[in-house]
Scaffold this active site. Structure first.
Site, PDB file in Angstrom:
ATOM      1  N   HIS A  80     -80.318  32.315  97.527  1.00  0.00           N
ATOM      2  CA  HIS A  80     -79.385  33.263  98.152  1.00  0.00           C
ATOM      3  C   HIS A  80     -78.715  32.726  99.407  1.00  0.00           C
ATOM      4  CE1 HIS A  80     -81.681  35.908  95.477  1.00  0.00           C
ATOM      5  NE2 HIS A  80     -80.560  36.613  95.425  1.00  0.00           N
TER       6      HIS A  80
ATOM      7  N   HIS B  23     -78.631  32.451  89.334  1.00  0.00           N
ATOM      8  CA  HIS B  23     -80.007  32.670  88.890  1.00  0.00           C
ATOM      9  C   HIS B  23     -80.113  33.972  88.107  1.00  0.00           C
ATOM     10  CE1 HIS B  23     -79.589  34.683  92.790  1.00  0.00           C
ATOM     11  NE2 HIS B  23     -80.498  35.539  92.356  1.00  0.00           N
TER      12      HIS B  23
ATOM     13  N   CYS C 279     -83.573  46.924  91.066  1.00  0.00           N
ATOM     14  CA  CYS C 279     -83.119  45.584  90.679  1.00  0.00           C
ATOM     15  C   CYS C 279     -84.102  44.545  91.199  1.00  0.00           C
ATOM     16  CB  CYS C 279     -81.698  45.305  91.161  1.00  0.00           C
ATOM     17  SG  CYS C 279     -81.433  45.468  92.916  1.00  0.00           S
TER      18      CYS C 279
ATOM     19  N   HIS D  11     -85.665  40.162  90.342  1.00  0.00           N
ATOM     20  CA  HIS D  11     -85.612  38.866  89.674  1.00  0.00           C
ATOM     21  C   HIS D  11     -86.884  38.656  88.862  1.00  0.00           C
ATOM     22  CE1 HIS D  11     -83.538  38.425  93.619  1.00  0.00           C
ATOM     23  NE2 HIS D  11     -82.590  37.953  92.829  1.00  0.00           N
TER      24      HIS D  11
ATOM     25  N   GLU E  51     -91.090  49.535  93.406  1.00  0.00           N
ATOM     26  CA  GLU E  51     -90.068  50.150  94.249  1.00  0.00           C
ATOM     27  C   GLU E  51     -90.092  51.674  94.206  1.00  0.00           C
ATOM     28  OE1 GLU E  51     -86.041  48.796  93.834  1.00  0.00           O
ATOM     29  OE2 GLU E  51     -86.620  46.684  93.885  1.00  0.00           O
TER      30      GLU E  51
ATOM     31  N   GLU F 180     -75.303  36.711  96.709  1.00  0.00           N
ATOM     32  CA  GLU F 180     -75.838  37.103  95.405  1.00  0.00           C
ATOM     33  C   GLU F 180     -74.971  36.399  94.364  1.00  0.00           C
ATOM     34  OE1 GLU F 180     -78.465  38.709  94.739  1.00  0.00           O
ATOM     35  OE2 GLU F 180     -78.812  40.294  96.192  1.00  0.00           O
TER      36      GLU F 180
ATOM     37  N   GLU G 224     -75.529  35.989  90.480  1.00  0.00           N
ATOM     38  CA  GLU G 224     -76.534  36.367  89.507  1.00  0.00           C
ATOM     39  C   GLU G 224     -76.014  36.510  88.089  1.00  0.00           C
ATOM     40  OE1 GLU G 224     -79.768  38.455  92.370  1.00  0.00           O
ATOM     41  OE2 GLU G 224     -78.396  39.825  91.356  1.00  0.00           O
TER      42      GLU G 224
END
Length: 185
Positions: A35, A42, A77, A79, A97, A124, A126
């Protein structure tokens, strides 16, 4: 270091899977490195929880987030770790979360984007797998305050107009994620 700061610092050291624009894995990096400018493409995921009447659960990202803090975003959201199945990672992050478990998720598409955060100088970039879960509006949610500042239900059909009217109040990926979902119908 306070517990919230320690949590965010630990997350920055987790590994993400670097990918090509076609989604093929070709390496790994820490969240922090991926980032930083100019940003490394990614694998990521975005979850939208939807009700039968067309509302979606939004979260306002916590102030301690390193990218786009205090902006409204999709339900969850994150990864996946390198090699981790996206649906498994998404279910894990829903539990972490929002305190939500056992929501069946369906992947509905991918949104590829790059966005620079002017407030933190992070990026970001992505290959974002978009997942949808159908839930009841009475769903019990227990957000982690280190991750989530606020929650609200909003009609998905009205959300696009809200984003256009006040884009800086929303995470830059939300419009694209919403487009993937709404373009299915």
């Amino acid at each position: 270091m306070r517990p919230v700061e320690a949590l965010h610092a630990a997350r920055e050291l987790e590994l993400v899977e670097l990918v090509t624009p076609e989604g093929e894995a070709h390496g790994r990096a820490t969240v922090d490195v991926a980032h930083r400018q100019p940003g490394a493409l990614h694998r990521a995921f975005s979850v939208l929880l939807l009700t039968a009447d067309g509302r979606t659960l939004l979260q306002r990202r916590a102030a301690g987030k390193t990218r786009f803090p205090l902006r409204w975003a999709n339900s969850c959201c994150g990864h996946p770790a390198p090699g981790e199945p996206v649906a498994l990672a998404a279910a894990r992050r829903l539990a972490e979360e929002l305190g939500i478990s056992d929501v069946p998720l369906s992947e509905v598409g991918v949104y590829l984007y790059r966005a620079e955060d002017p407030g933190t100088d992070r990026v970001e970039h992505e290959y974002d797998h978009v997942l949808v879960g159908l839930v009841s509006a009475e769903l019990a949610v227990a957000p982690d305050s280190a991750e989530v500042a606020e929650l609200r239900w909003v009609a998905a059909s009205a959300l696009r107009e809200e984003i256009v009217a006040a884009p800086d109040a929303y995470a830059p990926w939300l419009h694209g994620v919403l487009s993937v979902v709404l373009d299915l119908s």
